[in-house]
Design an enzyme around this catalytic site. Structure first.
Site, PDB file in Angstrom:
ATOM      1  N   HIS A 142      -1.532 -10.868  11.531  1.00  0.00           N
ATOM      2  CA  HIS A 142      -1.101  -9.541  11.078  1.00  0.00           C
ATOM      3  C   HIS A 142      -0.930  -8.676  12.318  1.00  0.00           C
ATOM      4  O   HIS A 142      -1.807  -8.646  13.187  1.00  0.00           O
ATOM      5  CB  HIS A 142      -2.146  -8.937  10.146  1.00  0.00           C
ATOM      6  CG  HIS A 142      -1.972  -7.462   9.960  1.00  0.00           C
ATOM      7  ND1 HIS A 142      -0.818  -6.924   9.443  1.00  0.00           N
ATOM      8  CD2 HIS A 142      -2.787  -6.414  10.251  1.00  0.00           C
ATOM      9  CE1 HIS A 142      -0.934  -5.611   9.423  1.00  0.00           C
ATOM     10  NE2 HIS A 142      -2.110  -5.266   9.902  1.00  0.00           N
ATOM     11  N   GLU A 156       0.844  -1.186   0.000  1.00  0.00           N
ATOM     12  CA  GLU A 156       0.000   0.000   0.000  1.00  0.00           C
ATOM     13  C   GLU A 156       0.882   1.239   0.000  1.00  0.00           C
ATOM     14  O   GLU A 156       0.432   2.337   0.311  1.00  0.00           O
ATOM     15  CB  GLU A 156      -0.964   0.005   1.183  1.00  0.00           C
ATOM     16  CG  GLU A 156      -0.340  -0.151   2.548  1.00  0.00           C
ATOM     17  CD  GLU A 156      -1.380  -0.222   3.650  1.00  0.00           C
ATOM     18  OE1 GLU A 156      -1.957   0.826   3.979  1.00  0.00           O
ATOM     19  OE2 GLU A 156      -1.616  -1.337   4.169  1.00  0.00           O
ATOM     20  N   CYS A 186      -3.182  -4.022   4.232  1.00  0.00           N
ATOM     21  CA  CYS A 186      -2.185  -4.978   4.725  1.00  0.00           C
ATOM     22  C   CYS A 186      -2.439  -6.407   4.268  1.00  0.00           C
ATOM     23  O   CYS A 186      -1.657  -7.308   4.589  1.00  0.00           O
ATOM     24  CB  CYS A 186      -2.123  -4.924   6.254  1.00  0.00           C
ATOM     25  SG  CYS A 186      -1.679  -3.299   6.897  1.00  0.00           S
TER      26      CYS A 186
END
Length: 388
Positions: free
Chosen positions: A232, A78, A110
């Site tokens: 994550h 990103e 993400c």
């Protein structure tokens, strides 16, 4: 059997200690060190960007045979450098991958590297004699003295996906979830992200629980079938907030084991910061490189990938016999230990450096601390030129 054959990470050679940052901002350091579980934050010089970090992560794990067999390069990011041209095309050139390969860039916050991993796994299943390269590379920026400053970071991961992988087999069933929400986003005209922090935490946790219920229904797997979970990690405490509620009614020994392994997976993030698309796989390397884990061949690891906006996915993988022989533990830990600590003034100076946007030829001043193999050399008539 298809999965991760090789894996590596790269982070810039400079960082800010978060005790130093807290004191400079007039904040109790415990809010950073204990509250969100972060100790250091990587700070990229202007000569390191999404392209160079991705190439620096991939180069050490690629042999000549890999370069000839890779048919697909997918970069999840990103922090793209061009609205049209993909990061993948630059990396394809820098690494010297054979010309008849596809190189693309995927964007979904993400989640991008996981989308790339799934694309790569599908490709190799159809072409078992070929390979794919998956990269997640990002620079996380929220601004100086902002509420999100402490959760910044920079880095990249790279994975070679192949048949008969030597580290981790990706299992077949995955479950994804998409929601059109605004918990975190960055308009094209903004250099920093916009974050609804409380909502983003809630969306992350809710997505995990929704997916976990559906994953168990579809696969008939239960928590006791897993030896570890990787999440994550925008910061190290985030994944634990999602994991703890599903452990409440489980066997105590199982719960303790999963929490223990979760904590082993947080070490690299604690000392690097948020690297967006690569953070889930940074957690995997942190876990497997830690000598205290008790994982063995056939141990099953669950993975939760989350990209704000929002797309999330749960999948699982099984460790392959001899996996520990194919990790780069020594090299990765030496890379972290060799970094240079910045003063506040040095950190803010690096943060405020910008790429020239006007026409002409602009040499990029490469700092003495940037000892990476690949670096941004110049901007020539709006074209990025890289050095090696």
């Amino acid at each position: 059997m298809v999965g991760i054959d090789k894996i590596n990470f790269y982070t810039p050679n400079t960082y800010i200690d978060l005790v130093t940052l807290a004191e400079a901002r007039g904040i109790d350091p415990d809010k950073f060190i204990i509250g969100i579980g972060q100790s250091k934050m990587s700070v990229p010089p202007i000569s390191q960007d999404t392209v160079t970090m991705g190439a620096n992560a991939a180069f050490p794990i690629l042999e000549k045979a890999d370069l000839e067999l890779i048919d697909l390069i997918v970069v999840g990011t990103e922090s793209g450098i061009d609205e049209s041209k993909s990061v993948g095309t630059f990396i394809h050139d820098l690494l010297g991958v054979q010309p008849f390969a596809k190189a693309v860039e995927i964007k979904q916050a993400c989640y991008g590297a996981t989308a790339g991993l799934m694309m790569a796994v599908d490709y190799v299943r159809l072409h078992p004699d070929r390979k794919a390269l998956v990269i997640g590379s990002d620079i996380s920026r929220y601004g100086l003295a902002t509420s999100g400053e402490v959760t910044q970071g920079a880095g990249a991961i790279a994975m070679v996906i192949s048949s008969n992988p030597r580290i981790l087999e990706i299992e077949g069933e995955t479950v994804a979830l998409t929601q059109n929400i605004f918990d975190f986003w960055r308009p094209n005209y903004s250099d920093t992200a916009i974050v609804d922090g409380k909502f983003s935490n809630e969306a992350y946790i809710s997505s995990f629980h929704t997916l976990w219920e559906e994953f168990m229904r579809r696969t008939e797997l239960k928590l006791s079938d897993f030896d570890a979970f990787c999440f994550h990690m925008p910061y190290t405490k985030m994944g634990k907030k999602a994991l703890l509620p599903i452990l409440e009614n489980e066997d105590k020994d199982l719960a303790n084991q999963l929490i223990f392994n979760y904590d082993l997976g947080t070490h690299y993030t604690r000392h690097i910061g948020n690297i967006y698309t690569g953070s889930l796989y940074l957690s995997l390397m942190s876990l497997l490189n830690n000598p205290d884990h008790k994982l063995t061949a056939k141990s099953r690891i669950g993975f939760f990938s989350y990209g704000s906006g929002a797309v999330a996915e749960i999948f699982s993988g099984v460790l392959v016999p001899g996996f520990e022989k194919h990790l780069l533990k020594k090299e990765q830990e030496e890379h972290l230990e060799s970094r240079i600590s910045l003063s506040i003034d040095e950190y803010e100076a690096l943060f405020n450096e910008t790429i020239p946007k006007d026409d002409g030829i602009h040499t990029i001043n490469r700092s003495k601390t940037d000892n990476s193999l690949f670096y941004l050399k110049e901007i020539n008539e709006h074209k990025r030129i890289y050095g090696k």
